[in-house]
Scaffold this active site. Structure first.
Site, mmCIF file in Angstrom:
data_model
loop_
_atom_site.group_PDB
_atom_site.id
_atom_site.type_symbol
_atom_site.label_atom_id
_atom_site.label_comp_id
_atom_site.label_asym_id
_atom_site.label_seq_id
_atom_site.Cartn_x
_atom_site.Cartn_y
_atom_site.Cartn_z
ATOM 1 C CE1 TYR A 1 -3.934 2.260 0.623
ATOM 2 C CE2 TYR A 1 -2.587 3.244 2.485
ATOM 3 C CZ TYR A 1 -3.874 3.304 1.377
ATOM 4 O OH TYR A 1 -4.619 4.118 1.808
ATOM 5 C CE LYS B 1 -3.617 4.861 -1.547
ATOM 6 N NZ LYS B 1 -4.842 5.516 -2.323
#
Length: 234
Positions: free
Chosen positions: A141, A145
Site C-alpha cells: 500500500y 501511494k
C-alpha cells in the site's frame, strides 16, 4: 457553472463524501466503483474495476459523451491487502498495485485529454501518509501511494501550461471501513494524533473541494497531508 466531476471509489467512505461534497456544490458527479453504487444525487454511476483499463476507458468515454469535458477528476479507488513483507504473497502485492497505482494512471489517462483540450481542470489523487511515516504490514500500500506522488508531479509539469492542476491529498487515520480492519494498531495510531481525534471522510472532502476550486489555481504538484498532525515533520 456546473462542472463534470468524476470520482473513483465513490461507493463509500472518503469517495462517497467527496462525491457528496461536489453534489452539494451543484456539480454533475459521475461515480465509478466496483459495485456501481453511488451516493444519491450523482448524475451517473458505473460499475468499473479501475485495474482494467478498458473498463475505465469505456466509462469515461460514455461520461464525456453525456456530460462534456471533465472538469475535475478525483482518483480515490484503493484497496489494502496488509501483511508483513516476508509473508506477503504475489497476489497481495499485485492486487494493491493494480488498483491503487495502475488504476490511478488509467483514470487520469482517460480523463485528462478533455481537460487539456478545454485548457482547464483539476486532477486530485487520494494518497496516504503511509509512505512518509512507514506502517508495518503495508509495504504494498505504501509503495503504491508513494507512486502516486511521482505520477502526480510528472503530470503536473506535463499539463501546467494547459491550465490543469495535479495534486495529492494524503489522509491520515480516517474513520472508514478500511481502517476498521486495523485492529489494535488503529488505537495506537489514534493516540499519536496531535489533534486528538480520528479524521472523518468529510475532512478529506473539504480539502479536495478546495484544490478543485478557483482558490487553488496556483497550486500544482503539491502533496497536502490531512491527518490531524500525525505525520508532522515527515
Amino acid at each position: 457553472m456546473s462542472r463534470h466531476v468524476i470520482v473513483t471509489g465513490a461507493s463509500r467512505g472518503i469517495g462517497a463524501a467527496i462525491a457528496d461534497h461536489f453534489i452539494g456544490l451543484g456539480d454533475r458527479v459521475v461515480a465509478l466503483s466496483r459495485s456501481g453504487d453511488a451516493p444519491s444525487g450523482c448524475a451517473k454511476s458505473f460499475a468499473v474495476d479501475v485495474s482494467h483499463s478498458n473498463e475505465v476507458n469505456e466509462a469515461v468515454k460514455a461520461a464525456i459523451e453525456e456530460f462534456g469535458p471533465v472538469g475535475v477528476t478525483v482518483v480515490n479507488a484503493g484497496v489494502t491487502r496488509d501483511g508483513l513483507a516476508m509473508r506477503m504473497t504475489d497476489e497481495q502485492w499485485r492486487e494493491v498495485m493494480a488498483t491503487d497505482l495502475d488504476g490511478a494512471f488509467y483514470t487520469v489517462r482517460a480523463t485528462m485529454a478533455s481537460m487539456v483540450r478545454a485548457r482547464q481542470g483539476s486532477i486530485i489523487f487520494i494518497g496516504s501518509i503511509s509512505p512518509f511515516i512507514g506502517v508495518p504490514g503495508q509495504a504494498n500500500y505504501a509503495a503504491a501511494k508513494a507512486g502516486l506522488v511521482g505520477l502526480a508531479r510528472s503530470l503536473a509539469k506535463e499539463v501546467a501550461t494547459r491550465g490543469v492542476t495535479v495534486n495529492v491529498v494524503a489522509p491520515g487515520l480516517i474513520e472508514t471501513d478500511m481502517t476498521s480492519d486495523l485492529g489494535p494498531a488503529k488505537d495506537q495510531m489514534a493516540a499519536m494524533i496531535p489533534m486528538g481525534r480520528i479524521g472523518q471522510p468529510s475532512d478529506i472532502a473539504g480539502v479536495v473541494g478546495f484544490l478543485a476550486s478557483n482558490h487553488a489555481r496556483y497550486i500544482t504538484g503539491a502533496v497536502i497531508a490531512a491527518d490531524g498532525g500525525l505525520a508532522l515533520g515527515h
